[in-house]
Design a protein around this motif. Sequence first.
Motif, PDB file in Angstrom:
ATOM      1  N   MET A 207      47.406  11.069 -35.024  1.00 27.47           N
ATOM      2  CA  MET A 207      48.841  11.371 -34.955  1.00 27.47           C
ATOM      3  C   MET A 207      49.646  10.151 -35.373  1.00 27.47           C
ATOM      4  N   LEU A 208      50.721  10.398 -36.110  1.00 26.10           N
ATOM      5  CA  LEU A 208      51.661   9.349 -36.465  1.00 26.10           C
ATOM      6  C   LEU A 208      53.065   9.818 -36.101  1.00 26.10           C
ATOM      7  N   VAL A 209      53.756   9.035 -35.264  1.00 25.68           N
ATOM      8  CA  VAL A 209      55.126   9.331 -34.868  1.00 25.68           C
ATOM      9  C   VAL A 209      56.050   8.427 -35.657  1.00 25.68           C
ATOM     10  N   LEU A 210      56.954   9.011 -36.437  1.00 21.02           N
ATOM     11  CA  LEU A 210      57.876   8.247 -37.263  1.00 21.02           C
ATOM     12  C   LEU A 210      59.190   8.039 -36.524  1.00 21.02           C
ATOM     13  N   LEU A 211      59.603   6.777 -36.404  1.00 21.40           N
ATOM     14  CA  LEU A 211      60.835   6.417 -35.718  1.00 21.40           C
ATOM     15  C   LEU A 211      61.841   5.836 -36.704  1.00 21.40           C
ATOM     16  N   PRO A 212      63.129   5.989 -36.413  1.00 19.42           N
ATOM     17  CA  PRO A 212      64.135   5.271 -37.197  1.00 19.42           C
ATOM     18  C   PRO A 212      64.178   3.818 -36.716  1.00 19.42           C
ATOM     19  N   PRO A 213      64.733   2.905 -37.512  1.00 22.84           N
ATOM     20  CA  PRO A 213      64.924   1.538 -37.043  1.00 22.84           C
ATOM     21  C   PRO A 213      66.222   1.457 -36.243  1.00 22.84           C
ATOM     22  N   SER A 214      66.653   0.259 -35.921  1.00 20.77           N
ATOM     23  CA  SER A 214      67.966   0.059 -35.310  1.00 20.77           C
ATOM     24  C   SER A 214      68.735  -0.947 -36.144  1.00 20.77           C
ATOM     25  N   GLU A 215      70.058  -0.827 -36.119  1.00 18.44           N
ATOM     26  CA  GLU A 215      70.891  -1.823 -36.800  1.00 18.44           C
ATOM     27  C   GLU A 215      70.724  -3.190 -36.133  1.00 18.44           C
ATOM     28  N   THR A 216      70.642  -3.191 -34.814  1.00 15.44           N
ATOM     29  CA  THR A 216      70.540  -4.446 -34.079  1.00 15.44           C
ATOM     30  C   THR A 216      69.078  -4.867 -33.933  1.00 15.44           C
ATOM     31  N   LYS A 217      68.866  -6.173 -33.913  1.00 13.85           N
ATOM     32  CA  LYS A 217      67.531  -6.747 -33.772  1.00 13.85           C
ATOM     33  C   LYS A 217      67.567  -7.857 -32.731  1.00 13.85           C
ATOM     34  N   SER A 218      66.473  -8.046 -32.041  1.00 11.13           N
ATOM     35  CA  SER A 218      66.373  -9.150 -31.100  1.00 11.13           C
ATOM     36  C   SER A 218      66.249 -10.466 -31.867  1.00 11.13           C
ATOM     37  N   SER A 219      66.583 -11.550 -31.220  1.00 10.96           N
ATOM     38  CA  SER A 219      66.498 -12.878 -31.838  1.00 10.96           C
ATOM     39  C   SER A 219      65.153 -13.525 -31.520  1.00 10.96           C
ATOM     40  N   GLY A 220      64.836 -14.566 -32.292  1.00  9.19           N
ATOM     41  CA  GLY A 220      63.665 -15.377 -31.996  1.00  9.19           C
ATOM     42  C   GLY A 220      62.355 -14.682 -32.278  1.00  9.19           C
ATOM     43  N   GLY A 221      61.347 -15.062 -31.512  1.00  8.34           N
ATOM     44  CA  GLY A 221      60.007 -14.542 -31.713  1.00  8.34           C
ATOM     45  C   GLY A 221      58.986 -15.651 -31.618  1.00  8.34           C
TER      46      GLY A 221
END
Length: 248
Positions: A1-15
């Motif tokens: 199974m593959l579930v396709l999601l939309p992205p978001s305009e906002t993103k978290s910082s760093g990493g």
Amino acid sequence: MLVLLPPSETKSSGGRGPALRLSALSWPELEPVRRRVADALVGLAEDVPASLAALGLSERQEDEVARNAALWSAPTAPALLRYTGVLFDALRAPEWGPVEWERAGRRLAVCSALFGLLRATDQVPAYRLSAGSRLPGLPAPRTVWRPALAPLLADVEGLVVDLRSGAYAAFAPVAGAVTVRVLSEDAGGGRTVVSHHNKAHKGRLARVLATAETAPVDTEGVTGLALAAGMRVEQVSDTALDLVVPRA
């Protein structure tokens, strides 16, 4: 199974991940298109006013342009932790253990204007680019991505559950995919389609599908998992579900 999601305009910082390596992302056949789009986005970031105009940003959002300028050197994070907003909040990925992350890594994918398609665990930096943006020298994102994504998604084995918004579903529709419509119901039984707030409900459904011990193989299986999780889901066709929520 593959579930396709939309992205978001906002993103978290760093990493905590290393700098972006396109060759390390899932679906390496997308790398040529990814590089074209990434190079165009970084090049555009050299002109801040032009970037703001192309990305539909205000002067107060110049930090988003700075993120694009640092695309190749910025730290990365797993896609499910990079994207933010109500859908991704509803996934509650930070609460998952190793087993849930392993399942989600196989089952969830995010459709992206920059990367085309990402698995949940792919390491990516913060950036700003939406389905409605237009980069210099390139056509609209859906025109850029459809030739590469359409055959890729057509070859996916097994069930596809498409929870993408319309703008991202247009990148490459998937024949036979299960789709979900969110409806609100009032006390009298009247129903209306939920628009913006449908993201939270789709996020909850995606969490159920991503973390279930056994992945469903058909529409009936998706319905069964959702019902077992306390969601009110009605099957309206072989590939279409209605998720019904009380009207606030």
